[in-house]
Scaffold this active site. Structure first.
Site, short mmCIF file in Angstrom:
data_model
loop_
_atom_site.label_atom_id
_atom_site.label_comp_id
_atom_site.label_asym_id
_atom_site.label_seq_id
_atom_site.Cartn_x
_atom_site.Cartn_y
_atom_site.Cartn_z
N CYS A 275 0.81 -1.23 0.00
CA CYS A 275 0.00 0.00 0.00
C CYS A 275 0.84 1.27 0.00
O CYS A 275 0.29 2.37 -0.06
CB CYS A 275 -0.95 -0.01 1.19
N HIS B 219 -3.07 7.65 6.25
CA HIS B 219 -3.34 6.39 5.55
C HIS B 219 -4.76 5.92 5.91
O HIS B 219 -5.53 5.56 5.04
CB HIS B 219 -2.29 5.35 5.95
N HIS C 172 -10.29 1.61 0.02
CA HIS C 172 -8.83 1.46 0.09
C HIS C 172 -8.34 0.93 -1.24
O HIS C 172 -8.59 -0.23 -1.59
CB HIS C 172 -8.48 0.49 1.23
#
Length: 380
Positions: free
Chosen positions: A145, A279, A313
């Site tokens: 990520c 995040h 996400h």
């Protein structure tokens, strides 16, 4: 030191088919997350799909690269432009389809393997280079990520070291596949109703599709061609926990090291940061660790939000989307909201509704599986 600026952005997400549409929907508090059942063998789940069905990686890449070029006023071919486009999943959907064909046929059908070279993980970056007529450096980072920020950092380093004056950089992700959904479900990481970053009732992450790429140039080169400028990349920090395959190091020591590295390279102190694009995955462990890090490092008043309650996400692309939204925040002097947040669990200045604010320097954070930590500082 060579100054690096962003002169073009291409973005597509569950919030909209362009940067402007996604930003407009984000600041009015909309979410692109809906209940979908793209695969009959799996139960319906909240997902951030761009269309009604899962998107295709190559199509998303072509769209955002074309948008970024148009936005920057550049015209192909760009022979000397570097290409740094990453993905954490890349062509996984194609490989799963190949595996299903093999399983159903109970042997290895030759026809399925004829084009397997076209779906190796780095080929998407190569295709983008072909699209813009670039014959220089091509890189295809794959750092979970943290991929989006890693890609932008690598492109900035290429310009700083004089290997090129322009680069197209970012990340593309089309992660809605049976294996990805089943894997995250087995881990207990998927939400059942939606994404609620930093909320007391958060359930887990919601997978989303998305892509964001940027035209990066040396400030001198951008000035010569009188390009519009979204903002400047001041510096970045990149570290790894060396701790666990999928859990962040609980005290965030390596994450803190990445942020310190970023601030030092940017000649900033924690008090210089006006907004942190977190995040904020809405998982128990990430939000807890990230909150600890922010509380330890930054003064009480720094504004914090995560946009994953709107986009889902997008895994490897999430940092790239975060950088795009951070640059828009700088440009419009607007703090984007943490959509989905109702009852904050942590003592942070979380942006629950869009607000005007004086924003000069922004920090964007990404934390990936395997303990990949990335931070990037941006300025007006």
């Amino acid at each position: 030191m060579v100054k690096i600026v962003v002169t073009g952005i291409g973005l597509v997400s569950a919030l909209g088919g362009s940067l402007e549409d996604s930003w407009r929907n984000l600041i009015v508090g909309k979410s692109g997350i809906r209940l979908h059942q793209p695969f009959p063998e799996l139960t319906p789940l909240p997902l951030g799909l761009i269309g009604e069905q899962p998107s295709e990686l190559t199509m998303l890449t072509r769209m955002v690269v074309a948008s970024a070029l148009q936005d920057s006023g550049l015209v192909a071919p760009l022979t000397d432009c570097a290409v740094v486009i990453g993905s954490s999943r890349s062509y996984q959907a194609s490989w799963e389809m190949l595996a299903r064909e093999m399983y159903n046929a109970n042997h290895f059908p030759v026809s399925s393997f004829e084009n397997w070279l076209d779906i190796l993980p780095h080929i998407n970056a190569i295709a983008a280079a072909r699209q813009i007529g670039a014959s220089g450096i091509v890189l295809a980072p794959m750092t979970a990520c943290a991929t989006g920020i890693w890609s932008i950092a690598q492109a900035a380093m290429l310009i700083q070291t004089g290997q090129c004056q322009q680069a197209i950089a970012g990340a593309v992700e089309a992660p809605i596949t049976p294996l990805t959904l089943a894997g995250f479900q087995q881990m207990g990481a998927l939400a059942k109703t939606g994404a609620y970053p930093f909320d007391l009732q958060r359930e887990g992450l919601v997978l989303g599709e998305g892509a964001a790429v940027f035209v990066l140039e040396s400030a001198e080169f951008a000035k010569q061609r009188q390009a519009k400028v979204y903002g400047e990349i001041l510096g970045f920090g990149l570290t790894n926990d060396a701790y666990h395959g999928n859990s962040p190091e609980p005290e965030g020591k390596s994450a803190i090291a990445a942020i310190k590295q970023c601030l030092e390279r940017s000649s900033l102190t924690p008090t210089d940061i006006d907004y942190i694009h977190a995040h904020g995955t809405a998982t128990q462990l990430n939000d807890q660790m990230e909150s600890i890090v922010i509380q330890r490092m930054f003064p009480q008043g720094v504004a914090v939000s995560s946009t994953k309650g709107s986009t889902g996400h997008t895994l490897g692309a999430s940092g790239a989307l975060g950088v795009a939204f951070s640059l828009m925040a700088l440009r419009h002097q607007i703090l984007p909201p943490c959509v989905g947040l109702q009852q904050p669990e942590f003592d942070l200045d979380l942006v629950t509704a869009t607000r005007l604010s004086r924003i000069r320097q922004v920090l964007c954070l990404s934390f990936g599986f395997g303990g990949q930590n990335a931070a990037i500082a941006l300025a007006r």
